[in-house]
Design a protein around this motif. Structure first.
Motif, PDB file in Angstrom:
ATOM      1  N   ALA A   1      -5.322   2.680   6.385  1.00  0.00           N
ATOM      2  CA  ALA A   1      -5.190   3.778   6.716  1.00  0.00           C
ATOM      3  C   ALA A   1      -5.464   4.217   8.530  1.00  0.00           C
ATOM      4  O   ALA A   1      -5.143   5.428   9.002  1.00  0.00           O
TER       5      ALA A   1
ATOM      6  N   ILE B   1       1.081  -1.131   0.075  1.00  0.00           N
ATOM      7  CA  ILE B   1      -0.348  -0.275  -0.475  1.00  0.00           C
ATOM      8  C   ILE B   1       0.885   0.856   0.269  1.00  0.00           C
ATOM      9  O   ILE B   1       2.015   1.432   0.796  1.00  0.00           O
TER      10      ILE B   1
ATOM     11  N   ARG C   1      -4.161   6.562  -1.777  1.00  0.00           N
ATOM     12  CA  ARG C   1      -2.921   6.027  -1.682  1.00  0.00           C
ATOM     13  C   ARG C   1      -3.585   4.742  -2.655  1.00  0.00           C
ATOM     14  O   ARG C   1      -4.031   4.396  -2.910  1.00  0.00           O
TER      15      ARG C   1
ATOM     16  N   PRO D   1       1.505   5.024   0.264  1.00  0.00           N
ATOM     17  CA  PRO D   1       0.367   6.774   0.352  1.00  0.00           C
ATOM     18  C   PRO D   1       1.069   7.770  -0.562  1.00  0.00           C
ATOM     19  O   PRO D   1       2.537   7.192  -0.518  1.00  0.00           O
TER      20      PRO D   1
ATOM     21  N   MET E   1      -7.463  -1.035   1.494  1.00  0.00           N
ATOM     22  CA  MET E   1      -7.529   0.930   1.455  1.00  0.00           C
ATOM     23  C   MET E   1      -7.850   1.393   2.495  1.00  0.00           C
ATOM     24  O   MET E   1      -7.285   2.645   2.740  1.00  0.00           O
TER      25      MET E   1
END
Ligand SMILES: [Zn+2]
Length: 337
Positions: free
Chosen positions: A73, A22, A35, A24, A69
């Motif tokens: 976070a 992932i 992302r 960012p 996703m």
């Protein structure tokens, strides 16, 4: 937005995709952040483990990308659970993400209706899910309150639902693209296949608060003649979402295109900065102890009903692991003595 990790040196973008990551990023000139998710072995092991019909595997793959996703976070330890509950041939999807990097997922099927839908070619997300809702739950552990956000699913895609959720609940203009595909490989004696998935999330988070306005919700059953108050979309957001809307599925899953190259392709004119990438793995959190605790929480009469051939057998819906107990192993203390 929390302060980004800026203690990394600038470097040349990676050439090829790093799977199960992932990344960012931020486009400061347009007040955009987001992302990129790239999944290889993690999504393949989950989908291959379940052996769902192909359209269901693809749909669950999209849900996994969305869950990862959003879950990655989180800025604290906990779980992020994305769950659909609908009236279609796939009445439930569950994606369960545990910080920092574990994901598991499963789907529930109405086999007869699913076979009918597949035979008729009605295999888009809207047809498989039907109507209902998408719930997103943040669980920070036993002593903390759970937060749950709900958005209606009305025959659209998971992308549509995510946009609606962020606009209504978070008031953050958001665009999400999700892609899932099977990659076929020539091997001796035929072909093998594996699943790949990817996605990109883009959000408009302006520093100047007066630019953060979003249009009012539709006035619904307001008296006739009332015009809804409209706010012109910010130019920076229009530019950002237009770019993300051009992203093709293949760009999100192509092993030869790195996340950084994709971002450069989209935002090179404005300048894009990436932060430290996170990793992800497919792993179930079930255990003999947790299943035993669950069984002990049931009334004895329920446990009695579960005995088959002299044992209680519980199969994990996520990973298909089977746990077998003697009825005495999980009986109430009083009744087992
Ligand atoms: Zn399991």
């Amino acid at each position: 937005m929390p302060a980004p990790d800026i203690a990394i040196p600038s470097r040349a973008p990676a050439e090829v995709s790093a799977d199960d990551t992932i990344l960012p990023f931020e486009v400061a000139a347009l007040d955009l952040r987001g992302r990129v998710v790239r999944l290889g072995p993690a999504v393949d092991s989950i989908l291959a483990g379940h052996d769902y019909p192909q359209p269901v595997a693809k749909l669950l793959g999209e849900a996994i990308v969305l869950g990862v996703m959003l879950g990655t976070a989180l800025k604290f330890e906990g779980r992020f659970i994305l769950q659909t509950k609908t009236d279609g041939p796939v009445p439930m999807l569950v994606v369960d993400f545990s910080t920092p990097d574990k994901v598991r997922a499963c789907a529930r099927l109405d086999k007869e209706r699913l076979a009918t839908a597949i035979a008729a070619g009605r295999t888009d997300a809207g047809a498989l899910l039907g109507k209902g809702h998408l719930a997103m739950t943040i669980d920070q552990g036993a002593d903390m309150s759970r937060y749950q956000g709900l958005v209606a699913l009305e025959g659209g895609t998971l992308e549509d639902a995510a946009h609606e959720y962020f606009l209504r609940s978070e008031q953050i203009p958001t665009r999400v693209r999700l892609a899932v595909a099977e990659e076929f490989l020539a091997v001796s004696g035929g072909t093998s296949h594996r699943w790949r998935a990817g996605g990109i999330l883009l959000q408009f988070v302006p520093r100047a608060s007066e630019r953060a306005r979003v249009p009012d919700l539709d006035p619904g059953d307001a008296p006739e003649g009332v015009t809804p108050h409209t706010v012109k979309e910010d130019d920076a957001w229009v530019e950002g979402r237009s770019l993300v809307e051009t992203v093709e599925d293949v760009e999100l899953i192509d092993p030869a295109l790195s996340s950084e190259r994709l971002l450069y392709r989209l935002f090179h004119e404005r300048g894009v900065r990436v932060f430290r990438a996170g990793a992800l793995r497919a792993e179930c959190s079930c255990s003999r102890q947790s299943v035993e605790a669950m069984l002990r929480s049931f009334p004895q009469s329920d446990r009695d009903d579960m005995v088959e051939n002299g044992v209680i057998s519980v199969t994990c819906e996520f990973c298909s692991a089977t746990y077998v107990f003697e009825p005495g192993d999980v009986a109430d203390k009083a009744s087992s003595e």
